[in-house]
Design a protein around this motif. Structure first.
Motif, PDB file in Angstrom:
ATOM      1  N   ALA A 105       0.827  -1.108  -0.054  1.00  0.00           N
ATOM      2  CA  ALA A 105       0.231   0.187  -0.091  1.00  0.00           C
ATOM      3  C   ALA A 105       0.879   1.254  -0.228  1.00  0.00           C
ATOM      4  O   ALA A 105       0.501   2.435  -0.538  1.00  0.00           O
ATOM      5  CB  ALA A 105      -1.003  -0.076   1.210  1.00  0.00           C
ATOM      6  N   ARG A 106       1.957   1.261   0.559  1.00  0.00           N
ATOM      7  CA  ARG A 106       2.932   2.405   0.671  1.00  0.00           C
ATOM      8  C   ARG A 106       3.307   2.553  -0.642  1.00  0.00           C
ATOM      9  O   ARG A 106       3.927   3.691  -1.044  1.00  0.00           O
ATOM     10  CB  ARG A 106       4.007   2.127   1.704  1.00  0.00           C
ATOM     11  N   LEU A 107       3.854   1.689  -1.465  1.00  0.00           N
ATOM     12  CA  LEU A 107       4.371   1.586  -2.801  1.00  0.00           C
ATOM     13  C   LEU A 107       3.579   2.197  -3.694  1.00  0.00           C
ATOM     14  O   LEU A 107       3.687   2.821  -4.941  1.00  0.00           O
ATOM     15  CB  LEU A 107       5.034   0.468  -3.248  1.00  0.00           C
ATOM     16  N   VAL A 108       2.022   1.977  -3.676  1.00  0.00           N
ATOM     17  CA  VAL A 108       1.225   2.246  -4.406  1.00  0.00           C
ATOM     18  C   VAL A 108       0.585   3.520  -4.374  1.00  0.00           C
ATOM     19  O   VAL A 108      -0.015   4.238  -5.238  1.00  0.00           O
ATOM     20  CB  VAL A 108      -0.038   1.094  -4.592  1.00  0.00           C
ATOM     21  N   ARG A 109       0.670   4.156  -3.099  1.00  0.00           N
ATOM     22  CA  ARG A 109       0.234   5.437  -2.781  1.00  0.00           C
ATOM     23  C   ARG A 109       0.664   6.698  -3.720  1.00  0.00           C
ATOM     24  O   ARG A 109       1.903   6.638  -4.000  1.00  0.00           O
ATOM     25  CB  ARG A 109       0.439   5.877  -1.196  1.00  0.00           C
ATOM     26  N   ILE A 110       0.110   7.361  -3.980  1.00  0.00           N
ATOM     27  CA  ILE A 110       0.235   8.663  -4.705  1.00  0.00           C
ATOM     28  C   ILE A 110       0.418   9.886  -4.135  1.00  0.00           C
ATOM     29  O   ILE A 110      -0.350  10.035  -3.128  1.00  0.00           O
ATOM     30  CB  ILE A 110      -0.915   8.943  -6.019  1.00  0.00           C
ATOM     31  N   ASP A 111       1.381  10.521  -4.438  1.00  0.00           N
ATOM     32  CA  ASP A 111       1.879  11.816  -3.842  1.00  0.00           C
ATOM     33  C   ASP A 111       0.808  12.769  -4.234  1.00  0.00           C
ATOM     34  O   ASP A 111       0.173  12.914  -5.219  1.00  0.00           O
ATOM     35  CB  ASP A 111       3.160  12.541  -4.190  1.00  0.00           C
ATOM     36  N   THR A 112       0.330  13.854  -3.165  1.00  0.00           N
ATOM     37  CA  THR A 112      -0.562  14.757  -3.531  1.00  0.00           C
ATOM     38  C   THR A 112      -0.385  15.529  -4.678  1.00  0.00           C
ATOM     39  O   THR A 112      -1.370  16.045  -5.248  1.00  0.00           O
ATOM     40  CB  THR A 112      -1.044  15.321  -2.199  1.00  0.00           C
ATOM     41  N   SER A 113       0.880  15.801  -4.884  1.00  0.00           N
ATOM     42  CA  SER A 113       1.245  16.823  -5.870  1.00  0.00           C
ATOM     43  C   SER A 113       1.082  16.103  -7.211  1.00  0.00           C
ATOM     44  O   SER A 113       0.917  16.725  -8.360  1.00  0.00           O
ATOM     45  CB  SER A 113       2.775  17.163  -5.847  1.00  0.00           C
ATOM     46  N   GLN A 114       1.011  14.804  -7.265  1.00  0.00           N
ATOM     47  CA  GLN A 114       0.651  14.056  -8.640  1.00  0.00           C
ATOM     48  C   GLN A 114      -0.811  13.936  -9.040  1.00  0.00           C
ATOM     49  O   GLN A 114      -0.933  13.253 -10.059  1.00  0.00           O
ATOM     50  CB  GLN A 114       1.540  12.783  -8.784  1.00  0.00           C
TER      51      GLN A 114
END
Length: 129
Positions: A105-114
């Motif tokens: 889940a940590r690897l798949v999480r998208i940064d809010t800027s993207q």
């Protein structure tokens, strides 16, 4: 006047809830007693079947359902060895799957800027341009 009516209504509502809870508790007790009776009955039937097989070996070849473990707590047939093994394998698989999902889940999480803008922001941008 009105305050007395409200307390009477809440009192009757409490009484109804109490009566309903009493009925539910009685039904739960009956179900518990029936389960206990069923467990005792099944244990007696299994015991008689074993004794009959000892006295007349080879006569009763229909013993495919007798390879169950006997639960000492209830004395009744509970779970077969195959069922127990399948249950253990399923539990292990689910645990491994959950741990893997937590790590990924940590690897798949998208940064809010993207992230793409929300529909409200997108609509406001379209209207303003």
């Amino acid at each position: 006047g009105d305050e007395e009516d409200m307390t009477d209504m809440s009192g009757s509502r409490t009484a109804k809830i109490g009566a309903r809870m009493t009925r539910i508790i009685r039904v739960m007790r009956l179900v518990r007693i029936l389960k206990l009776y069923k467990a005792i009955y099944e244990a007696r039937v299994a015991k008689k079947r074993k004794e009959a097989r000892k006295n007349n070996p080879g006569e009763d070849d229909d013993d495919w359902d007798d390879d169950y473990e006997v639960d000492p707590k209830f004395g009744a047939n509970r779970e077969s060895l195959v069922g127990k093994k399948l249950s253990d394998i399923t539990t292990r698989s689910v645990i491994i799957l959950v741990i893997t999902m937590m790590l990924l889940a940590r690897l798949v999480r998208i940064d809010t800027s993207q992230q793409l803008p929300t529909s409200a922001t997108y609509g406001a941008d379209v209207v303003s341009h």
